[in-house]
Design an enzyme around this catalytic site. Structure first.
Site, PDB file in Angstrom:
ATOM      1  NE  ARG A 118       0.160  10.304  10.047  1.00 41.58           N
ATOM      2  CZ  ARG A 118      -0.322   9.295   9.333  1.00 41.58           C
ATOM      3  NH1 ARG A 118      -1.553   8.924   9.468  1.00 41.58           N
ATOM      4  NH2 ARG A 118       0.436   8.678   8.466  1.00 41.58           N
TER       5      ARG A 118
ATOM      6  NE  ARG B  25      -0.619  12.337   7.191  1.00 40.93           N
ATOM      7  CZ  ARG B  25      -0.178  13.554   7.393  1.00 40.93           C
ATOM      8  NH1 ARG B  25      -0.991  14.510   7.762  1.00 40.93           N
ATOM      9  NH2 ARG B  25       1.098  13.861   7.237  1.00 40.93           N
TER      10      ARG B  25
ATOM     11  CG  ASP C 175       2.631   1.379   9.692  1.00 38.30           C
ATOM     12  OD1 ASP C 175       2.180   2.304  10.380  1.00 38.30           O
ATOM     13  OD2 ASP C 175       3.131   1.545   8.574  1.00 38.30           O
TER      14      ASP C 175
ATOM     15  CE  LYS D   1      -1.758   1.642   4.077  1.00 38.06           C
ATOM     16  NZ  LYS D   1      -1.498   3.046   4.362  1.00 38.06           N
ATOM     17  CG  ASN D   2       2.122   2.887   3.524  1.00 35.89           C
ATOM     18  OD1 ASN D   2       1.003   3.270   3.193  1.00 35.89           O
ATOM     19  ND2 ASN D   2       2.457   2.670   4.788  1.00 35.89           N
TER      20      ASN D   2
ATOM     21  NE  ARG E  58      -6.927   4.612   5.362  1.00 32.16           N
ATOM     22  CZ  ARG E  58      -5.954   4.781   6.264  1.00 32.16           C
ATOM     23  NH1 ARG E  58      -6.226   4.791   7.542  1.00 32.16           N
ATOM     24  NH2 ARG E  58      -4.708   4.976   5.881  1.00 32.16           N
TER      25      ARG E  58
ATOM     26  CB  CYS F 281      -4.411  11.388  10.719  1.00 29.75           C
ATOM     27  SG  CYS F 281      -3.717   9.801  11.050  1.00 29.75           S
TER      28      CYS F 281
HETATM   29  N1  EPU Z   1       5.880  15.031  10.576  1.00 29.46           N
HETATM   30  C1  EPU Z   1       6.020  16.370  10.834  1.00 29.46           C
HETATM   31  N2  EPU Z   1       5.863  17.252   9.813  1.00 29.46           N
HETATM   32  C2  EPU Z   1       5.573  16.862   8.559  1.00 29.46           C
HETATM   33  C3  EPU Z   1       5.426  15.476   8.285  1.00 29.46           C
HETATM   34  C4  EPU Z   1       5.598  14.572   9.325  1.00 29.46           C
HETATM   35  O1  EPU Z   1       6.273  16.775  11.959  1.00 29.46           O
HETATM   36  O2  EPU Z   1       5.450  17.722   7.670  1.00 29.46           O
HETATM   37  C5  EPU Z   1       6.046  14.079  11.685  1.00 29.46           C
HETATM   38  C6  EPU Z   1       4.816  13.227  11.916  1.00 29.46           C
HETATM   39  O3  EPU Z   1       3.864  13.887  12.708  1.00 29.46           O
HETATM   40  C7  EPU Z   1       5.401  12.011  12.614  1.00 29.46           C
HETATM   41  C8  EPU Z   1       6.798  11.916  12.002  1.00 29.46           C
HETATM   42  O4  EPU Z   1       7.071  13.166  11.387  1.00 29.46           O
HETATM   43  O5  EPU Z   1       5.514  12.257  13.980  1.00 29.46           O
HETATM   44  C9  EPU Z   1       6.939  10.793  11.002  1.00 29.46           C
HETATM   45  O6  EPU Z   1       6.083  11.045   9.938  1.00 29.46           O
HETATM   46  P1  EPU Z   1       6.209  10.200   8.609  1.00 29.46           P
HETATM   47  O7  EPU Z   1       6.288  11.164   7.474  1.00 29.46           O
HETATM   48  O8  EPU Z   1       7.272   9.181   8.730  1.00 29.46           O
HETATM   49  O9  EPU Z   1       4.820   9.477   8.640  1.00 29.46           O
HETATM   50  P2  EPU Z   1       3.789   9.532   7.492  1.00 29.46           P
HETATM   51  O10 EPU Z   1       4.488   9.824   6.261  1.00 29.46           O
HETATM   52  O11 EPU Z   1       2.671  10.379   7.890  1.00 29.46           O
HETATM   53  C10 EPU Z   1       4.118   7.012   6.773  1.00 29.46           C
HETATM   54  C11 EPU Z   1       3.165   5.896   6.481  1.00 29.46           C
HETATM   55  C12 EPU Z   1       2.518   5.441   7.777  1.00 29.46           C
HETATM   56  C13 EPU Z   1       3.627   4.992   8.714  1.00 29.46           C
HETATM   57  C14 EPU Z   1       4.666   6.101   8.904  1.00 29.46           C
HETATM   58  C15 EPU Z   1       5.855   5.696   9.728  1.00 29.46           C
HETATM   59  C16 EPU Z   1       2.344   6.289   4.261  1.00 29.46           C
HETATM   60  C17 EPU Z   1       1.219   6.704   3.391  1.00 29.46           C
HETATM   61  N3  EPU Z   1       2.136   6.358   5.558  1.00 29.46           N
HETATM   62  O12 EPU Z   1       3.324   8.017   7.400  1.00 29.46           O
HETATM   63  O13 EPU Z   1       1.671   4.348   7.471  1.00 29.46           O
HETATM   64  O14 EPU Z   1       3.067   4.675   9.962  1.00 29.46           O
HETATM   65  O15 EPU Z   1       5.140   6.547   7.622  1.00 29.46           O
HETATM   66  O16 EPU Z   1       6.468   4.608   9.163  1.00 29.46           O
HETATM   67  O17 EPU Z   1       3.388   5.887   3.779  1.00 29.46           O
HETATM   68  C18 EPU Z   1      -0.206   2.935   7.770  1.00 29.46           C
HETATM   69  O18 EPU Z   1       0.118   2.352   6.721  1.00 29.46           O
HETATM   70  O19 EPU Z   1      -1.080   2.489   8.554  1.00 29.46           O
HETATM   71  C19 EPU Z   1       0.479   4.185   8.125  1.00 29.46           C
HETATM   72  C20 EPU Z   1      -0.004   5.018   9.032  1.00 29.46           C
END
Ligand code: EPU
Length: 416
Positions: free
Chosen positions: A121, A92, A303, A22-23, A396, A116
């Site tokens: 996030r 998201r 995850d 998915k990701n 999802r 979320c």
């Molecule tokens: N963060 C910020 N500012 C930003 C973006 C992120 O402060 O502009 C913070 C977030 O709040 C968090 C940290 O940085 O505390 C890490 O965020 P990250 O970008 O790694 O998370 P994400 O991109 O929102 C992706 C996956 C998630 C997975 C996380 C961590 C996707 C679509 N989502 O989320 O997947 O948990 O990385 O590995 O790739 C899931 O599949 O259930 C899922 C939530």
């Protein structure tokens, strides 16, 4: 509203094949915008998040055709770069469209992405990166506009590791002028997969999978055919499913190399596993409590924290679960407590699980995708009937989950 009804206590058996990641899919689809040629992506999972991403792209003018697990994406007729708010708010990951649309059209207007439940996030790191590459940002209450005639390569240091931010910068920088160096990048396998796809289209990315990624901008990207990697989180969820039910199941079509820390932690907790090159077989095991800390890859994935916590309710002794990445990702544990688990929340990042405890079927609402899977896992070992509501969250990210679990012998049905 549809719900899952699970009658716990059944042993599972047989084989379950893991779907495409998915990701990875949620980034490769927006990356198709970087070229106006037709892309073909194989092994795309048939899940709600992919349907939402496809709807946004189609609304912008893309033509998407699904044939089995292969999707072709034709973007040559896209004329708009302002995804609709009602579509964006459902997903998201729609933030992943901002960079490619900016790179292609020089301007993008995005509603703020959907909320979320697993933490704040924010999107500040995305916006700072676009700014560093020369974009101007106009923020309004409900949306923001980015403008830049020609993006410029830049040195971007992430204050902390973030997966989608890394991927967004990597995509956007492909069409920027000059070299972009990304420092403190995330290293998830999905990032290497995205770089593999982009490089197959003519991008010049090196270092993906390490903390420093270098992207040399090119004039244009072509499009190609790409096969997605297996979903490591789906694989991990199914492995835990075999273990929690005390069953021997074969989780196939996966890449155990992308799950090394998770498999190690399971083994530390007592799991007996046969690990092959592309499969894992679970064996009946006896579990004891451990300390778990989630971490960015190659650490234990956040995850899989909820499924692992469900397993620890069946382990002897005390487990400390320390969720490092997201501050709201342990609140589902009150649902396990309702089922009979003995879990004490120390603070939003830490819980202590005392086990083993017998679990009892309850009616519960799934708060998010992975916590929803934890509730299914708990329901499979609970005495009596568990009803899981808000299953959109689960669908999802897990493809055709009811039929696949039924095929393993689980007593689970979807009811309206
Ligand atoms: N963060 C910020 N500012 C930003 C973006 C992120 O402060 O502009 C913070 C977030 O709040 C968090 C940290 O940085 O505390 C890490 O965020 P990250 O970008 O790694 O998370 P994400 O991109 O929102 C992706 C996956 C998630 C997975 C996380 C961590 C996707 C679509 N989502 O989320 O997947 O948990 O990385 O590995 O790739 C899931 O599949 O259930 C899922 C939530």
């Amino acid at each position: 509203m549809p719900q899952y009804v699970i009658n716990g206590g059944k042993k599972l058996h047989g084989e379950i094949k893991v779907s495409g990641a998915k990701n990875a899919a949620l980034k490769i689809l927006p990356a198709c915008l970087l070229s106006n040629e037709t892309c073909a992506i194989k092994n795309i999972p048939d899940i709600e998040d992919i349907r939402r991403m496809s709807e946004i792209l189609e609304d912008l003018g893309a033509v998407i055709v699904r044939n089995g697990s292969t999707m072709t994406v034709e973007t040559k007729n896209i004329k708009r770069s302002n995804p609709k708010a009602e579509l964006v708010h459902k997903l998201r990951s729609s933030i992943m469209l901002a960079g490619p649309l900016l790179a292609r059209f020089g301007e993008v207007t995005m509603p703020h992405p959907g909320g979320c439940v697993i933490g704040k996030r924010p999107i500040d790191m995305f916006l700072s990166a676009f700014e560093a590459m020369g974009a101007t940002i106009h923020e309004h209450e409900d949306f923001f506009t980015l403008k830049c005639h020609k993006l410029q390569g830049a040195k971007i240091i992430l204050p902390w590791v973030a997966v989608t931010v890394t991927e967004s910068i990597m995509m956007t920088a492909c069409l920027a002028e000059g070299i972009t160096t990304l420092v403190n990048a995330a290293m998830e396998p999905e990032i290497s997969a995205l770089a593999g796809y982009l490089n197959s289209c003519g991008a010049k990315i090196s270092g993906a999978g390490s903390p420093i990624i270098t992207i040399t901008g090119v004039e244009k990207l072509s499009a190609g055919t790409y096969e997605l990697i297996p979903d490591r989180i789906e694989a991990g969820s199914f492995i835990i499913m075999g273990l929690i039910t005390g069953s021997e199941i074969k989780v196939s079509n996966c890449n155990p190399k992308n799950l090394e820390t998770e498999l190690l932690m399971l083994q530390k907790a007592g799991a007996k596993l046969e690990i092959g090159s592309n499969y894992v077989i679970t064996k009946k095991s006896h579990f004891h409590g451990v300390e778990l800390r989630t971490h960015e890859y190659p650490g234990f994935s956040t995850d899989l924290q909820a499924p692992f916590t469900a397993l620890m309710t069946q382990a002897d002794g005390q487990s400390l679960i320390h969720e490092i990445i997201f501050e709201g990702r342990l609140f589902y544990t009150d649902k396990l407590v309702q089922m009979g688990a003995n879990i004490i929340m120390c603070d939003p990042h830490r819980v202590i699980v005392h086990g083993p405890t017998k679990l009892y079927g309850r009616k519960l609402e799934s708060p998010d995708l992975r916590a929803g899977m934890a509730l299914i896992l708990a329901g499979l070992v609970a005495e009596g009937k568990t009803i899981v509501e808000n299953i959109y969250q689960i669908e999802r990210g897990y493809e055709n989950i009811v039929a696949r679990l039924q095929a393993l012998g689980a007593d689970i049905t979807k009811q309206d």
